[in-house]
Enzyme design. Structure first.
Site, PDB file in Angstrom:
ATOM      1  N   CYS A  22       0.726  -1.168  -0.083  1.00 40.83           N
ATOM      2  CA  CYS A  22      -0.071   0.041  -0.069  1.00 40.83           C
ATOM      3  C   CYS A  22       0.790   1.347  -0.019  1.00 40.83           C
ATOM      4  CB  CYS A  22      -0.838   0.042   1.140  1.00 40.83           C
ATOM      5  SG  CYS A  22      -0.195  -0.205   2.679  1.00 40.83           S
ATOM      6  N   HIS A  41      -2.177   6.909   3.691  1.00 42.53           N
ATOM      7  CA  HIS A  41      -0.739   6.896   4.044  1.00 42.53           C
ATOM      8  C   HIS A  41       0.035   8.210   3.758  1.00 42.53           C
ATOM      9  CE1 HIS A  41      -1.401   2.876   5.311  1.00 42.53           C
ATOM     10  NE2 HIS A  41      -0.529   2.278   4.454  1.00 42.53           N
TER      11      HIS A  41
END
Lengths: 357, 357, 357, 357
Positions: free
Chosen positions: D157, D250
């Site tokens: 990710c 993120h």
């Protein structure tokens, strides 16, 4: 009669007062592409006036700021007052709101999220699904005007979730006592609002003034309109309000005393069946189901359920008997959508559907 | 009679069962330098047995792990059972606890934080300041033993805060109804406990089994010991329990119905004056003031007040009248200190002070 | 020479400027029972002056406010200036600090946490373990005075953790490049500081002015004092600063370029062996070990390690090679203790130990 | 050639493996009303098999679970293997994934979010905008099949956000060194994932295995396909990974060394101009702009920007020179949309657009 969802006439030009705060931003978002209203003017404090909106605002919404609105020049309330918007949404702070809103209300419809005039005798404290008839407090539109002048007030963000959950019970079974403990999101306090240093890893079991609002507003909203005045509902309400580290969504633990013996099934049914005037009229912001009952073992959760019905539904769960009063449940509503800007826009839609056609 | 604070004899060797969990870690911390007890053995699951404690544990306490204890070898419960510790603290999980604790209790004193035996007829459910006399359920020490054998149970972490706040009122004025809504810290669920993905930016208004515990345990603790059995207090309790994103500290919004008309001043006074046997005996873990009233405008806050009295005091504030019952207030207690390991250590101290001398 | 820990003379009367903010509160806590200093005066803004401290402050510390201090009357800086405190701690905001501190510094020692004078040529930017010799920038005490007059500045809260971690490496191996990314706690922004609405469920990857401070201060602190001026260290520093939803404790991810090839073992050893003047002198606030290396697989964590050495140690872990520079590691320090008030108190202790005897 | 947005043929039946986890749930959401794919089968562990999906899953998405899917019966992977779905999405855990995915890949296309086969020589590690040509590693569809058999892997990710931000620079200017520090959301760890007790009020500066993935995957993705194998890009990557208390999104602090001297303007331009094959093909899940540059003073923020481009865009901001490497910036991407299920769905769309027509 046409379908109000396809409002026949041209879009009504509207202004937003207090447009840079968090509720103001929600108004801007909701009005950016509203089928009935056209956002034409933004007002904020002297400090922001003259800047373009993009520069004046600290945008904290997850959806990007609409380009057309971003380039609008922020004005002062005084400048807006000279304009010709028939409808004004107010997200002004309490201290400023009182006078300014009265001034606007002499010739315009003001739908406000401020608390200043909520308990005024001539002001409907409106939750469109709960007390649409209270709009009769407004004087009919003057000749040549589409909308009545006056103030329509949005209740406190916690009150709205509470009365929506109570209304179906009040109508079908009757309620005489309510004990509610709230766990309220930080967005309710606006910007800068609650300092992160005070709320991270913490619960603040006090929101000054909030409990009083919940206790008194509930009675007015559930009250009866008679002889052009509101007779508050006979209802004892105890509210205990807490701030918790949640971004959006107020969670309420509610116990109620019922006027008549009732099965819990009737209560569940009351929520599941509940529809009201905004649903019947097909208002653009009305959720298809105002009160969504999740299930006895399914707790409403702020992060998971606050967006239900585009943030306009109240989510309810965990109905069970109460050893002290009669029944207990959990309710959740989005405090800056249903509890603030969204509620006010729905209120305005209701006024338009009733008068403005 | 000597001062129990300077316990005359040699330190009593003790073991901790379930030593790697969060409550087990708290036990380890509190016993690392306890004046009366000497931590001599640690038990955990088969998986951990044989490892040194430092390797077996995921240490999440803010104070570093004591070196002596870090090097102790973790054993199984069976191995501890063969040892000769007269006193065993249990932080076992509910499913394991039931049988193991009974086994230990045949010849030892077990002070447990598990829920398995809380409602057993022969088990005192002890909050040392509230019902020290319930210890009479224990059979007197056998010949040659310093301590009685049997189980002393620590109540649920939320119950402890609640009954400590209620006890001074129950004693001076009388209570017949209690409505409590809790906002509970994540440490109460242990490790891994509550997933961060589920609690960040959220409130989870359901903790399975918790409400029932609060409702039933409160009655037993405030009950009366007669003819070697506990007669539960006649008290209707409604509990609604919520998990909030707070590390430590359970916050309680409480409404009470009083048996007699009372001034709020009497209630405040009751908390401020409250002292009990642990204070009189000067037990090492007893807070000087078990119930600290902050003030009518000062809300107890988890991050600010949970460490009061070394985490053993209950902090109370915001007493005011209740429109539905009689009085309302907020109470706060540290759920893994007073509400778990600290409460159990204090309970053990009380037993020692009563019997072990 | 006596043991400085038992400072021989009477306690030195001190004042705190900016006493109601979060750093001011930390000063109040640390000075409440300091063995060398006696807190005698508190100053805050006009608005607070005249009130007793308890009423003027929004106390957010986990330890209760000391009663003696709580009752002190808050004064203005002007009023303090007329007093005779030889030593003044300043937690003033940047804009106010500049002039006021210079005024005080004409006849007193000012130890300040403000940034206004950090880069002034005559001001030591002091981390007591790192550059104690920079105190020679101060002019020796005037006749009859115990302490020199002038300003001693505390570096930025992030800089302090960084240079403490770098110093042992700079001394033993040599560093020429540093790349640091910070994850900073909200307490560093004071009160109201960061709005909870902006930081909950978020990272804010920008702290205005912070990166520049880190980059420039590091050079000055690690610089060499020559001919009464500081020659900054030849060191390229890249800082990227982020605000994260943590209450206390700044976490730093650091990569360094070394001047000489080195084994990671030497780096670990450098941290483990590091002791400096404050430790040699046994200053009351000096941590026994200024740089604590946890282990290669043990990451320093804000909640678990920030209180190490009473919040005065820097915790380091996860040393490993860097594919871009030479070595990487994580460092953590308590931003309002070591990084603010605690660092300033230690700085004052160092001055006293050097001059004030 | 038709417009791929209106995929001409009937919808392709697909299955999801590991459907109850957090990434599995995202797959379910994205496929519930996908224009090209029809979700027909769900697999999970033995424990869940046989239950209807609604009962087997702990649904943590903010959008309600689709009714049709809710009623589907969960099967085992073995049962799915007997079916005839040409396309299978895998959200299996690493340990299970390795064998199962190879089994499926013998006759089907597997698009996986698991890490097991990412570095396999015959597996394209695909970011559709970055290395669409790597799909040539797959063998052309067998006779009668619409899609090639084999595995297409979704990168880690964090890697996805990083390479999307790097690609426009790699193409226009050239990069030789990358230093990245991540601040990763808890949803990336799945359920139960990170315990709330460990991450509240904390940063955990270690995610086991993550840094290695970022460092090695980046080279493969930016590598060149030659002679049916990938030649990794010559690029030094240093990654430092942190877990922070954020739900989704993120955040990456990135420094890059450039192969050629460049103006920052060229870098900004590269991001703003970047479009790739998914945009050209008009794939249903492709964001109009894969890399959105906010501005030099506008930091990408997880809560505000993660949903940009329906969670499929990478938001970038704060470009500035780096004193250690050449340029620095902040990048943000949604880790369970672009970084997991969304990225995999886009990858599948790309395969279909290339082969399946």
């Amino acid at each position: 009669m046409g379908d109000p969802k396809t409002h026949p006439g041209p879009r009504i030009p509207v202004a937003v007062l207090g447009a840079t705060g968090t509720v103001g931003q929600r108004f801007v978002r909701l009005l950016a592409d509203h089928p009935w209203f056209r956002l034409e003017a933004l007002a904020a404090s002297e400090r922001s006036a003259g800047q373009c909106y993009r520069d004046a605002v600290t945008w904290v919404q997850t959806q990007p700021l609409d380009d057309r609105v971003a380039q609008m020049t922020v004005r002062t309330c005084e400048q807006i007052l000279e304009g010709r918007h028939e409808l004004v949404f107010s997200a002004l702070g309490g201290d400023v709101a009182s006078e300014v809103e009265r001034e606007f209300a002499r010739r315009r419809l003001v739908v406000t999220n401020a608390s200043a005039h909520r308990m005024d005798a001539d002001v409907p404290l409106l939750v469109p699904e709960v007390n649409p008839d209270h709009l009769d407090l407004l004087v009919a539109p003057a000749a040549g005007a589409r909308l009545p002048a006056g103030i329509v007030a949005n209740p406190n963000c916690s009150t709205i979730g509470l009365v929506l959950a109570l209304k179906p019970l009040a109508d079908t079974i009757g309620i005489d006592r309510v004990s509610v403990v709230t766990m309220q999101a930080v967005s309710g306090a606006g910007l800068p609002g609650v300092s992160s240093y005070q709320i991270l890893d913490n619960v603040i079991p006090w929101i000054p003034g909030e409990e009083e609002k919940l206790e008194i507003e509930t009675g007015k909203i559930l009250g009866r309109l008679e002889d052009a005045r509101i007779d508050p509902a006979a209802l004892a309400v105890s509210a205990q309000c807490n701030r918790v580290p949640v971004v959006d969504g107020h969670t309420l633990c509610v116990s109620v005393g019922l006027r008549a013996p009732a099965q819990l099934d009737e209560v569940r049914e009351a929520w599941r069946e509940f529809r009201a005037e905004p649903q019947a009229l097909g208002l653009p912001s009305a959720p298809p189901q105002p009160t969504v009952y999740l299930g006895d073992d399914e707790p409403p959760q702020a992060r998971l359920h606050r967006e239900l019905g585009k943030g306009m539904a109240v989510t309810i769960g965990r109905l069970r008997e109460c050893p002290v009063l009669d029944a207990r449940f959990v309710a959740l509503s989005h405090n800056t959508l249903r509890g603030a800007a969204g509620g006010a826009v729905l209120a305005a839609e209701l006024v338009v559907a009733r008068y403005g056609r």
